[in-house]
Design a protein around this motif. Sequence first.
Motif, PDB file in Angstrom:
ATOM      1  N   ALA A   1       0.858  -1.194   0.000  1.00 21.25           N
ATOM      2  CA  ALA A   1       0.000   0.000   0.000  1.00 21.25           C
ATOM      3  C   ALA A   1       0.890   1.238   0.000  1.00 21.25           C
ATOM      4  O   ALA A   1       1.843   1.319   0.771  1.00 21.25           O
ATOM      5  CB  ALA A   1      -0.902   0.001   1.222  1.00 21.25           C
ATOM      6  N   PRO A   2       0.612   2.197  -0.844  1.00 16.35           N
ATOM      7  CA  PRO A   2       1.447   3.400  -0.900  1.00 16.35           C
ATOM      8  C   PRO A   2       1.152   4.348   0.257  1.00 16.35           C
ATOM      9  O   PRO A   2       0.084   4.312   0.863  1.00 16.35           O
ATOM     10  CB  PRO A   2       1.048   4.031  -2.231  1.00 16.35           C
ATOM     11  CG  PRO A   2      -0.362   3.598  -2.435  1.00 16.35           C
ATOM     12  CD  PRO A   2      -0.462   2.221  -1.837  1.00 16.35           C
ATOM     13  N   THR A   3       2.130   5.200   0.518  1.00 16.02           N
ATOM     14  CA  THR A   3       1.936   6.305   1.458  1.00 16.02           C
ATOM     15  C   THR A   3       1.901   7.591   0.654  1.00 16.02           C
ATOM     16  O   THR A   3       2.349   7.641  -0.483  1.00 16.02           O
ATOM     17  CB  THR A   3       3.079   6.362   2.486  1.00 16.02           C
ATOM     18  OG1 THR A   3       4.316   6.549   1.793  1.00 16.02           O
ATOM     19  CG2 THR A   3       3.135   5.089   3.323  1.00 16.02           C
ATOM     20  N   GLY A   4       1.378   8.651   1.204  1.00 17.22           N
ATOM     21  CA  GLY A   4       1.389   9.953   0.555  1.00 17.22           C
ATOM     22  C   GLY A   4       0.310  10.158  -0.488  1.00 17.22           C
ATOM     23  O   GLY A   4       0.345  11.120  -1.232  1.00 17.22           O
ATOM     24  N   ASP A   5      -0.657   9.262  -0.580  1.00 18.79           N
ATOM     25  CA  ASP A   5      -1.820   9.402  -1.463  1.00 18.79           C
ATOM     26  C   ASP A   5      -1.462   9.748  -2.911  1.00 18.79           C
ATOM     27  O   ASP A   5      -1.864  10.792  -3.431  1.00 18.79           O
ATOM     28  CB  ASP A   5      -2.763  10.459  -0.880  1.00 18.79           C
ATOM     29  CG  ASP A   5      -4.159  10.360  -1.464  1.00 18.79           C
ATOM     30  OD1 ASP A   5      -4.545   9.253  -1.890  1.00 18.79           O
ATOM     31  OD2 ASP A   5      -4.854  11.397  -1.505  1.00 18.79           O
TER      32      ASP A   5
END
Length: 137
Positions: free
Chosen positions: A36-40
């Motif tokens: 899952a990525p961070t920082g949208d």
Amino acid sequence: MKRELIQNTKVIPYKSGDAIDRERFLSGVLAVSLGAPTGDPTGITVKIAVTECDTQSGSYTAVEDKDVFVDHTADGEGAITLTVDKSGNELHNLDLDLAGCKKFIKITVTVNCTGGTSPKCEATCAIALGDNAVQPV
């Protein structure tokens, strides 16, 4: 059949850029699992490049075979780029035709996130080598 599979397959946890001794193995499946990525981020791409060399510590060059990826055509750098869902959490299995490659290959996986606030996404890899040229007796 069970013994044939065991003797003809080699599965390796893989860190991007490590050298792989693929001697006798003619194909493979590369698994790339995105977290899952961070920082949208608003977009994510994954670039996967294959390079080759006759020796493990030599100078690696892009694989010339544009069909090294069975379902994709590699560019001049021996690479493909996948556009993935911005939410990440995807698994991609890429079939590889290694028959024309030199003894050692490196696969470099680069995840690029765009938009958002300092977006970042990690990828974990594994490779299964198959089609051992030396068949069991």
